[in-house]
Design an enzyme around this catalytic site. Sequence first.
Site, PDB file in Angstrom:
ATOM      1  N   HIS A  76       3.217  13.748   4.875  1.00 48.60           N
ATOM      2  CA  HIS A  76       2.305  13.612   5.867  1.00 48.60           C
ATOM      3  C   HIS A  76       2.246  13.969   7.412  1.00 48.60           C
ATOM      4  CE1 HIS A  76       0.575   9.835   3.703  1.00 48.60           C
ATOM      5  NE2 HIS A  76       2.070   9.714   3.661  1.00 48.60           N
ATOM      6  N   ASP A 125       3.180  11.992  -5.756  1.00 45.10           N
ATOM      7  CA  ASP A 125       3.016  11.055  -4.924  1.00 45.10           C
ATOM      8  C   ASP A 125       1.530  10.873  -4.527  1.00 45.10           C
ATOM      9  OD1 ASP A 125       5.890  10.271  -2.206  1.00 45.10           O
ATOM     10  OD2 ASP A 125       3.333   9.477  -1.767  1.00 45.10           O
ATOM     11  N   HIS A 150       0.362   8.737  -2.271  1.00 42.05           N
ATOM     12  CA  HIS A 150      -0.393   9.301  -1.796  1.00 42.05           C
ATOM     13  C   HIS A 150      -1.018   9.996  -1.026  1.00 42.05           C
ATOM     14  CE1 HIS A 150       2.534   5.622  -0.350  1.00 42.05           C
ATOM     15  NE2 HIS A 150       1.114   4.715   0.420  1.00 42.05           N
ATOM     16  N   ASP A 204       6.141   6.507  -5.573  1.00 39.79           N
ATOM     17  CA  ASP A 204       6.001   5.704  -5.887  1.00 39.79           C
ATOM     18  C   ASP A 204       4.118   5.302  -6.579  1.00 39.79           C
ATOM     19  OD1 ASP A 204       4.587   7.622  -3.828  1.00 39.79           O
ATOM     20  OD2 ASP A 204       4.580   7.085  -1.783  1.00 39.79           O
TER      21      ASP A 204
END
Length: 307
Positions: free
Chosen positions: A122, A159, A161, A246
Amino acid sequence: MSAAVVDDEIFTAHRSPGHPERPDRVRAIRAAIAPLIAARNIPVLSPDPASEEQIATVHDERLIAAVDAMALSGGGWFDADTYCTALSAAAARMAAGAAITAVDAAVKGTHTVALMRPPGHHACPSVAMGFCLFNNIAIGARHAQTAHGITRVAIVDIDVHHGNGTHDMFYDDGDVLYTSIHESPFYPGTGAVSERGAGEGEGATLNVPVPAGTDGDAWLKHLDETVLPRVAAHSPEIILVSAGFDAHEADPLADLGLTEATYAAVADRLSTLAAATGAGTVWCLEGGYDLDALGASMAAVLEVLAA
């Protein structure tokens, strides 16, 4: 192909009480993979911290200075999610260095798993966010290009995200393919199918948003039918993986249904694809917040890579 792990004790020094991105994540992985390391005689490599010049290949020098300054002041928060302590700048430099060490091993034919914290995907060129200070995998990708003369790099982000930072860093770079399968709508709200790259990078970004409730079989179908053909068409000389776990069905921060078997299948597919290049793969730890699921998933990946 051989396998290796990159790790350093400083990765447990980055901590904020009650935060889900915590030292126990790396400890859980270490405990889960220790029997495999002993049984297969897998080496554990020690990284060196990334230099400011290496970090600056993807980050604005003002961000590097801001991380250092916050650490020197005793710590603070870049946003509501992203903390920095007195030891976090050193941990973040070592995390970026772990990606570099993993790339150095992979170009020699070793599949390499890097257990770095804080995570990275990120982190944008000039902004720390989403638990991330520096973008480890992006720094590793640039190192592959600058230090090893590799032209074509593929980054596969698994991931839950979307890795908005990595996406932005290579959006106009046709030599670095960025692919992501991510839950949507979800944090950080980026990663639409229509975002395909710009300029010389047109077509070198592939986003695959999937809805909450997507299970491992459906997720793998997206990998097999959309992502892997695009990666193969890019003819990468090295494959780097943003290895977030995740999307696991047990993870408390997300809503997908992957399992350890899903991650083992990903490792099998990507290592098979990489075999044509003669290089190993690089797995940079990102998310994953159920400790048992995180450890078991990374162990499942390492077992495939070390086979």
